[in-house]
Write an enzyme that holds these catalytic residues in place. Structure first.
Site, PDB file in Angstrom:
ATOM      1  N   ASN A 147       5.844 -24.318 -44.884  1.00  0.00           N
ATOM      2  CA  ASN A 147       6.120 -25.565 -45.607  1.00  0.00           C
ATOM      3  C   ASN A 147       5.313 -26.771 -45.138  1.00  0.00           C
ATOM      4  O   ASN A 147       5.211 -27.755 -45.856  1.00  0.00           O
ATOM      5  CB  ASN A 147       7.624 -25.866 -45.613  1.00  0.00           C
ATOM      6  CG  ASN A 147       8.167 -26.149 -44.244  1.00  0.00           C
ATOM      7  OD1 ASN A 147       7.654 -25.626 -43.247  1.00  0.00           O
ATOM      8  ND2 ASN A 147       9.192 -26.968 -44.160  1.00  0.00           N
ATOM      9  N   GLU A 245      12.127 -24.166 -33.477  1.00  0.00           N
ATOM     10  CA  GLU A 245      12.536 -25.188 -34.449  1.00  0.00           C
ATOM     11  C   GLU A 245      12.897 -24.455 -35.729  1.00  0.00           C
ATOM     12  O   GLU A 245      12.052 -23.767 -36.303  1.00  0.00           O
ATOM     13  CB  GLU A 245      11.405 -26.192 -34.709  1.00  0.00           C
ATOM     14  CG  GLU A 245      11.213 -27.217 -33.623  1.00  0.00           C
ATOM     15  CD  GLU A 245      12.441 -28.081 -33.359  1.00  0.00           C
ATOM     16  OE1 GLU A 245      13.329 -28.177 -34.232  1.00  0.00           O
ATOM     17  OE2 GLU A 245      12.521 -28.634 -32.253  1.00  0.00           O
ATOM     18  N   CYS A 279      12.628 -28.719 -43.590  1.00  0.00           N
ATOM     19  CA  CYS A 279      13.749 -28.421 -42.688  1.00  0.00           C
ATOM     20  C   CYS A 279      14.647 -29.646 -42.544  1.00  0.00           C
ATOM     21  O   CYS A 279      15.820 -29.527 -42.219  1.00  0.00           O
ATOM     22  CB  CYS A 279      13.214 -27.998 -41.335  1.00  0.00           C
ATOM     23  SG  CYS A 279      11.975 -29.125 -40.708  1.00  0.00           S
ATOM     24  N   GLU A 457       9.275 -31.141 -29.641  1.00  0.00           N
ATOM     25  CA  GLU A 457       7.859 -31.119 -29.981  1.00  0.00           C
ATOM     26  C   GLU A 457       7.386 -32.552 -30.207  1.00  0.00           C
ATOM     27  O   GLU A 457       8.182 -33.453 -30.415  1.00  0.00           O
ATOM     28  CB  GLU A 457       7.638 -30.310 -31.259  1.00  0.00           C
ATOM     29  CG  GLU A 457       8.115 -28.872 -31.121  1.00  0.00           C
ATOM     30  CD  GLU A 457       7.490 -27.960 -32.151  1.00  0.00           C
ATOM     31  OE1 GLU A 457       6.320 -27.610 -31.981  1.00  0.00           O
ATOM     32  OE2 GLU A 457       8.176 -27.603 -33.119  1.00  0.00           O
TER      33      GLU A 457
HETATM   34  P1  NAD Z   1      10.224 -17.391 -41.514  1.00  0.00           P
HETATM   35  O1  NAD Z   1      11.147 -17.305 -40.357  1.00  0.00           O
HETATM   36  O2  NAD Z   1      10.365 -16.392 -42.604  1.00  0.00           O
HETATM   37  O3  NAD Z   1       8.712 -17.273 -41.017  1.00  0.00           O
HETATM   38  C1  NAD Z   1       8.208 -18.121 -40.012  1.00  0.00           C
HETATM   39  C2  NAD Z   1       7.055 -17.429 -39.322  1.00  0.00           C
HETATM   40  O4  NAD Z   1       7.563 -16.295 -38.602  1.00  0.00           O
HETATM   41  C3  NAD Z   1       5.993 -16.887 -40.287  1.00  0.00           C
HETATM   42  O5  NAD Z   1       4.718 -17.079 -39.739  1.00  0.00           O
HETATM   43  C4  NAD Z   1       6.333 -15.424 -40.348  1.00  0.00           C
HETATM   44  O6  NAD Z   1       5.240 -14.605 -40.695  1.00  0.00           O
HETATM   45  C5  NAD Z   1       6.791 -15.153 -38.924  1.00  0.00           C
HETATM   46  N1  NAD Z   1       7.591 -13.933 -38.755  1.00  0.00           N
HETATM   47  C6  NAD Z   1       8.346 -13.293 -39.669  1.00  0.00           C
HETATM   48  N2  NAD Z   1       8.900 -12.182 -39.124  1.00  0.00           N
HETATM   49  C7  NAD Z   1       8.513 -12.136 -37.838  1.00  0.00           C
HETATM   50  C8  NAD Z   1       8.774 -11.250 -36.746  1.00  0.00           C
HETATM   51  N3  NAD Z   1       9.513 -10.165 -36.878  1.00  0.00           N
HETATM   52  N4  NAD Z   1       8.226 -11.536 -35.548  1.00  0.00           N
HETATM   53  C9  NAD Z   1       7.465 -12.635 -35.387  1.00  0.00           C
HETATM   54  N5  NAD Z   1       7.164 -13.498 -36.378  1.00  0.00           N
HETATM   55  C10 NAD Z   1       7.682 -13.256 -37.592  1.00  0.00           C
HETATM   56  O7  NAD Z   1      10.326 -18.883 -42.080  1.00  0.00           O
HETATM   57  P2  NAD Z   1       9.566 -19.505 -43.352  1.00  0.00           P
HETATM   58  O8  NAD Z   1      10.195 -18.972 -44.591  1.00  0.00           O
HETATM   59  O9  NAD Z   1       8.091 -19.406 -43.204  1.00  0.00           O
HETATM   60  O10 NAD Z   1       9.917 -21.053 -43.187  1.00  0.00           O
HETATM   61  C11 NAD Z   1      11.072 -21.623 -43.664  1.00  0.00           C
HETATM   62  C12 NAD Z   1      12.023 -21.918 -42.531  1.00  0.00           C
HETATM   63  O11 NAD Z   1      11.388 -22.722 -41.552  1.00  0.00           O
HETATM   64  C13 NAD Z   1      13.239 -22.710 -42.957  1.00  0.00           C
HETATM   65  O12 NAD Z   1      14.397 -22.177 -42.358  1.00  0.00           O
HETATM   66  C14 NAD Z   1      12.964 -24.106 -42.410  1.00  0.00           C
HETATM   67  O13 NAD Z   1      14.106 -24.884 -42.177  1.00  0.00           O
HETATM   68  C15 NAD Z   1      12.241 -23.782 -41.159  1.00  0.00           C
HETATM   69  N6  NAD Z   1      11.472 -24.937 -40.684  1.00  0.00           N
HETATM   70  C16 NAD Z   1      11.916 -25.607 -39.579  1.00  0.00           C
HETATM   71  C17 NAD Z   1      11.228 -26.725 -39.116  1.00  0.00           C
HETATM   72  C18 NAD Z   1      11.702 -27.460 -37.903  1.00  0.00           C
HETATM   73  O14 NAD Z   1      10.888 -28.134 -37.287  1.00  0.00           O
HETATM   74  N7  NAD Z   1      12.959 -27.372 -37.524  1.00  0.00           N
HETATM   75  C19 NAD Z   1      10.082 -27.158 -39.784  1.00  0.00           C
HETATM   76  C20 NAD Z   1       9.657 -26.457 -40.906  1.00  0.00           C
HETATM   77  C21 NAD Z   1      10.352 -25.337 -41.341  1.00  0.00           C
END
Ligand code: NAD
Length: 476
Positions: A147, A245, A279, A457
């Protein structure tokens, strides 16, 4: 095909990721290499080998590279924003703000590289001096979501490099383009081979291989709670440090004494900016009795005027959802909310536009209570729900009644309530008469409770994660 970066080399693979424009699924932004286990291991080995020299590089050398890269990002802001909007679906204006933020982050950490200081003082014992110094941690695995395709990678990569660590970076599958440009820019700015390695590929393969490798000293992760838990478990197994995060269910509390215009602006921006895919999005609008009906009416009216369309087209007020899976999740949650008694006041319809894309009108659900699923679980789309409360006290208690704790907002003209909310909110970031977000790059970003784990961060606080402390005693 766009390559991986391993040990300074551009490596191509037999399989590729298709980067598709969510505003027009017939538009393929590009093909990107798909790393596997072998490439991941090669990248980790390259980062390991590059670590001693980079850790010993002068702060000035690290500063110069980060500054050059930050400057190039700012110079190319239009072009990079266009790519970001095309691959992620953010409006061009929002994308440009994100690109500029990434440039500023690199410039900021260029300065941090030369500002890093330790402490020195007398021991409690006579004739002995104590030094507290900071050292790089080692090889850091960075795993990022889709995102914020350039800002989140920048706010992890910049401090990691500034403080002398080497990096293995895995961006989200949906947005390899901005990640590739960022890594390319840093290499051309003078980064030595192996210091920053890029692995585009699947989370279940590349991400998991990074987690499983004991040669990785630390992991900084942003993404969903479900993946965050995997990162935590895998990291504990290796006794390595990690930072998470994750999601949010962020409340915006609107009190009777609020300036109605400001409250509606905050809700509109907080809930639907970036198509609600933040998020920090205000997904729970908690509104006191006397202002409730006027607030809902005005917000619904403003939402209906938002033009949903191609992210790069002038006049668009909200871009598409990122992909089909996310769109299904959004509409499923709207349906669950209705079944549990919520009223779909406006929006929530899949829209057709000139080009095939994932278009959804922004949805407002009223008559909800805080125990409904729509108010407990993160939707991550243009969907906000309204919870009616009696007064400030009930509003505060509802705002805090969540497993998440990323960001919380209040709209009020009362200093008393604003001050009380800042004190008693259980979120890591609090906004008064502002949309829930985490905008400034020079101050800490992060949450509490189920939203985050580990040090914050961004800003100078980033050093808490990206450096190790050493305490030395000397008898001269
Ligand atoms: P996601 O958890 O599906 O993926 C995040 C990352 O993890 C991707 O690069 C993905 O390829 C990787 N990943 C997936 N499976 C994995 C595994 N088994 N081992 C290691 N890495 C793996 O999340 P998303 O759909 O890309 O993002 C949306 C989420 O991110 C929402 O929940 C949002 O709230 C959160 N988010 C949080 C913040 C924050 O700073 N708190 C900021 C932006 C987004």
């Amino acid at each position: 095909m766009r390559s991986l970066f391993i040990n300074g080399e551009k490596v191509v693979t037999t399989q590729a990721i298709q980067n598709v424009n969510p505003s027009d699924t017939a538009d393929v932004v590009g093909e990107y290499a798909m790393a596997g286990i072998q490439e991941t291991q090669d990248a980790i080995a390259a980062a390991r080998a590059a670590f001693p020299a980079w850790a010993a590089a002068t702060p000035q050398a690290r500063h110069d590279i980060l500054l050059r890269a930050g400057n190039e990002i700012l110079d190319r802001r239009r072009e990079l924003a266009d790519l970001l909007a095309r691959e992620e679906g953010k409006l061009l204006g929002e994308a440009e703000i994100e690109v500029v933020r990434a440039g500023h982050i690199l410039q900021f950490f260029a300065g941090e590289a030369v500002r890093l200081k330790g402490e020195t003082g007398a021991s409690v014992r006579p004739g002995i001096y104590v030094d507290v110094t900071r050292e790089p941690v080692g090889v850091i695995g960075l795993i990022t979501p889709w995102n914020f395709p350039i800002a989140i990678p920048a706010w992890k990569i910049a401090p990691a490099l500034a403080y002398g660590n080497t990096v293995v970076f895995k961006p989200a599958e949906l947005v390899p383009g901005s990640a590739w440009e960022l890594v390319d820019i840093l290499h051309r700015a003078g980064l030595p081979p192996g210091v920053l390695n890029l692995l585009t590929g699947k989370g279940s393969v590349v991400g998991q291989a990074i987690l499983d490798d004991p040669a990785v000293d630390a992991i900084s992760f942003t993404g969903s709670q479900a993946t965050g838990k995997r990162v935590a478990q895998a990291s504990l197994a290796h006794m390595r440090r990690f930072q998470l995060e994750m999601g949010g269910k962020n409340p915006l509390l609107v009190l009777d004494d609020a300036d109605l215009e400001i409250a509606v602006e905050c809700a509109l921006d907080g809930s639907f900016y970036s198509t609600g895919q933040r998020c920090t999005a205000s997904s729970r609008l908690i509104v006191t009795n006397s202002i409730h009906d006027r607030f809902v009416e005005m917000l619904a009216e403003r939402m209906r005027r938002l033009v949903v369309g191609d992210a790069r087209k002038p006049g668009t007020g909200m871009g598409p959802v990122v992909d089909e899976n996310q769109l299904r999740q959004d509409t499923d949650y709207i349906e669950v909310a209705r079944r549990q008694g919520g009223t779909l006041r406006t929006g929530g319809e899949r829209l057709r536009r000139e080009t095939p894309g994932y278009y959804l009108s922004p949805a407002l659900i009223t008559n909800t209570t805080n125990d409904m699923r729509i108010n407990r679980e993160e939707v991550f789309g243009p969907v906000a729900s309204v919870i009616r409360v009696r007064d400030y006290e009930e509003g505060l208690s509802v705002a805090n009644d969540t497993e998440f704790g990323l960001c919380a907002g209040i709209c009020t003209t009362s200093l008393k309530y604003a001050s009380d909310f800042k004190q008693k909110s259980e979120a890591g970031m609090v906004m008064v008469n502002l949309p829930t977000a985490g905008v400034d790059h020079h101050v800490p970003f992060g949450g509490r409770k189920g939203s985050s784990f580990g040090p914050r961060e961004q800003g100078a606080h980033a050093r808490e994660f990206f450096t190790e402390i050493k305490t030395s005693y000397t008898r001269p």
